[in-house]
Write a protein that holds these residues in place. Structure first.
Motif, short mmCIF file in Angstrom:
data_model
loop_
_atom_site.label_atom_id
_atom_site.label_comp_id
_atom_site.label_asym_id
_atom_site.label_seq_id
_atom_site.Cartn_x
_atom_site.Cartn_y
_atom_site.Cartn_z
N VAL A 14 -0.29 1.24 -3.11
CA VAL A 14 -1.06 0.48 -3.83
C VAL A 14 -0.77 -0.95 -3.52
O VAL A 14 0.24 -1.39 -2.87
N THR A 15 -1.93 -1.84 -3.63
CA THR A 15 -1.70 -3.18 -2.90
C THR A 15 -2.20 -3.95 -4.19
O THR A 15 -3.25 -3.87 -5.01
N LEU A 72 3.62 -4.64 -13.27
CA LEU A 72 4.58 -5.48 -12.84
C LEU A 72 4.69 -5.64 -11.38
O LEU A 72 5.30 -6.61 -10.99
N ALA A 73 3.87 -5.19 -10.45
CA ALA A 73 3.88 -5.47 -9.07
C ALA A 73 3.26 -6.77 -9.01
O ALA A 73 3.61 -7.66 -8.32
N LEU A 103 5.16 -10.25 -7.72
CA LEU A 103 4.31 -11.04 -6.54
C LEU A 103 3.87 -12.29 -7.23
O LEU A 103 4.46 -13.42 -6.33
N GLY A 104 3.60 -12.44 -8.30
CA GLY A 104 3.24 -13.83 -8.82
C GLY A 104 4.38 -14.88 -8.90
O GLY A 104 4.54 -16.09 -8.45
N ILE A 157 12.70 -5.45 -6.31
CA ILE A 157 12.60 -4.02 -6.50
C ILE A 157 14.38 -3.50 -6.74
O ILE A 157 14.50 -2.53 -7.55
N GLU A 158 15.01 -3.81 -5.93
CA GLU A 158 16.44 -3.30 -5.90
C GLU A 158 17.18 -3.84 -7.23
O GLU A 158 17.76 -3.05 -7.69
N LYS A 159 16.73 -4.82 -7.95
CA LYS A 159 17.30 -5.33 -9.25
C LYS A 159 16.62 -4.57 -10.35
O LYS A 159 16.96 -4.84 -11.42
N GLY A 160 15.23 -3.95 -9.93
CA GLY A 160 14.89 -2.99 -11.20
C GLY A 160 13.83 -3.92 -11.88
O GLY A 160 13.22 -3.40 -12.86
N SER A 161 13.15 -4.93 -11.34
CA SER A 161 12.25 -5.86 -11.87
C SER A 161 10.85 -4.90 -11.86
O SER A 161 9.90 -5.60 -12.71
N LEU A 162 10.52 -4.25 -11.16
CA LEU A 162 9.40 -3.39 -10.93
C LEU A 162 9.34 -2.08 -11.66
O LEU A 162 8.69 -1.23 -11.53
#
Length: 132
Positions: free
Chosen positions: A4-5, A54-55, A59-60, A99-104
């Motif tokens: 997914v982009t 979320l992605a 990114l924003g 990603i590692e922190k769970g934000s996504l």
């Protein structure tokens, strides 16, 4: 491999050191389209690669930290040629941290990799790909 982009953009100012950069050694502006591609071998339990909302949001947030900045004045980039390739890696690494922190979301923890592509123009772009 599924992917997914999501896309955003940044506008920065910077200069380069070194004859290879010619006139770009002087302070100049650049506007980049920024694509972040998330990859995984199997879809998650919801049959998605990653939550697109979320992605896009993350990114924003990453590009907001760079947008409308003179990178020559940013302590993180002191003495560094902030080439398109280099900035692609910076953005990819900052997304990986999120990603590692769970934000996504939890589903994103199953991602295999990410590629960030910065489009300088309609004829030139650079990418950085990393495993997660």
């Amino acid at each position: 491999m599924f992917s997914v982009t999501v896309r955003d953009h940044i506008m920065i100012a910077h200069s380069f050191r070194g004859e290879v950069f010619g006139p770009a050694q002087r302070l100049h502006g650049a506007t980049f389209l920024v694509d972040a591609t998330f990859r995984r071998e199997q879809l998650d339990d919801d049959n998605i690669v990653v939550d697109i909302g979320l992605a896009t949001q993350e990114l924003g947030a990453v590009v907001a930290d760079l947008n409308y900045r003179n990178l020559d004045n940013e302590p993180d980039f002191a003495g560094i040629n902030t080439s398109t390739e280099f900035l692609a890696k910076v953005i990819a690494d900052r997304l990986a941290e999120r990603i590692e922190k769970g934000s996504l979301g939890e589903g994103a923890k199953g991602l295999a990799g990410i590629t960030v592509t910065l489009h300088e123009s309609h004829v030139a772009w650079a990418s950085y790909e990393r495993a997660l």
